[in-house]
Design a protein around this motif. Structure first.
Motif, PDB file in Angstrom:
ATOM      1  N   PRO A  77       4.578  10.635   4.186  1.00  0.00           N
ATOM      2  CA  PRO A  77       5.669   9.681   4.437  1.00  0.00           C
ATOM      3  C   PRO A  77       6.653   9.515   3.283  1.00  0.00           C
ATOM      4  CG  PRO A  77       3.689   8.483   3.814  1.00  0.00           C
ATOM      5  CD  PRO A  77       3.309   9.934   3.881  1.00  0.00           C
ATOM      6  N   ARG A  80      10.495  10.773   3.425  1.00  0.00           N
ATOM      7  CA  ARG A  80      11.316   9.972   4.328  1.00  0.00           C
ATOM      8  C   ARG A  80      11.639   8.615   3.709  1.00  0.00           C
ATOM      9  NH1 ARG A  80       9.870   6.028   7.590  1.00  0.00           N
ATOM     10  NH2 ARG A  80       7.670   6.584   7.423  1.00  0.00           N
ATOM     11  N   LEU A  81      10.631   7.982   3.110  1.00  0.00           N
ATOM     12  CA  LEU A  81      10.858   6.682   2.468  1.00  0.00           C
ATOM     13  C   LEU A  81      11.878   6.803   1.337  1.00  0.00           C
ATOM     14  CD1 LEU A  81       7.188   5.342   2.287  1.00  0.00           C
ATOM     15  CD2 LEU A  81       9.005   4.548   3.805  1.00  0.00           C
TER      16      LEU A  81
END
Length: 204
Positions: A77, A80-81
């Motif tokens: 993740p 994307r963060l």
């Protein structure tokens, strides 16, 4: 040894954990102002927006770096963060716009200023560092000094929120944010109970 047991990484993770808890405490305190129609919220809203929007990209980057290659690849993740983190300051208003909103609110709504002062003062006497810090706050800064004034308000508000909820991390936050230190996460000389902070952030 595990990476978390290495002194330098423990210092970085402690800094990140304190940052996260303080931002969460500030958000919860801000939410409470809406429930109670508390005048503190008028100033606290743009202060919290400014701080979280400015801090998020660097915090996410540091977390990605701590994970190494696993943090960089698209299977997790973090990429994307990291890509989305600058959007906060664009979507919610640029740092300058939000800082000016704080100045406008302070000038137009003196009751909000007094409410914020009273709330910050209500936590005095629990930490000498905190007391010294809030004594130097400037709620009437000029436009050129708005960013610094808002930054200091955000730090004071986070400390007050942690003190108010009697968080075990309050002492560490004050030591790491209200004393001289370096700019990077983990760049500090303050002696804090790193293990206690990390166990609170990542319980077994």
């Amino acid at each position: 040894k595990r990476l978390i047991d290495q002194p330098m990484m423990a210092a970085v993770l402690t800094d990140l954990a304190v940052e996260s808890e303080a931002a969460t405490a500030l958000s919860m305190r801000l939410a409470a102002t809406f429930d109670a129609d508390d005048a503190v919220g008028r100033l606290l809203t743009p202060v919290a927006k400014y701080w979280v929007c400015k801090r998020a990209p660097n915090m996410i980057y540091e977390a990605m770096e701590a994970l190494g290659g696993a943090g960089y690849v698209e299977t997790g993740p973090m990429p994307r963060l990291f890509r989305q983190s600058p959007l906060n300051a664009i979507w919610e208003g640029s740092g300058n716009v939000i800082a000016l909103d704080v100045l406008r609110a302070a000038g137009r709504e003196p009751e909000g200023v007094e409410a914020l002062r009273d709330w910050l003062a209500s936590q005095a006497g629990k930490s000498a560092d905190y007391d010294r810090f809030i004594a130097g706050l400037d709620l009437k800064a000029n436009e050129a000094g708005a960013r610094l004034a808002v930054e200091r308000l955000a730090l004071a508000a986070q400390a007050a929120a942690l003190l108010e909820m009697d968080s075990p991390s309050a002492e560490a936050f004050i030591a790491l944010r209200m004393r001289p230190r370096g700019m990077a996460y983990g760049a500090y000389e303050a002696q804090v109970d790193q293990r206690a902070v990390l166990e609170r952030a990542m319980p077994a």
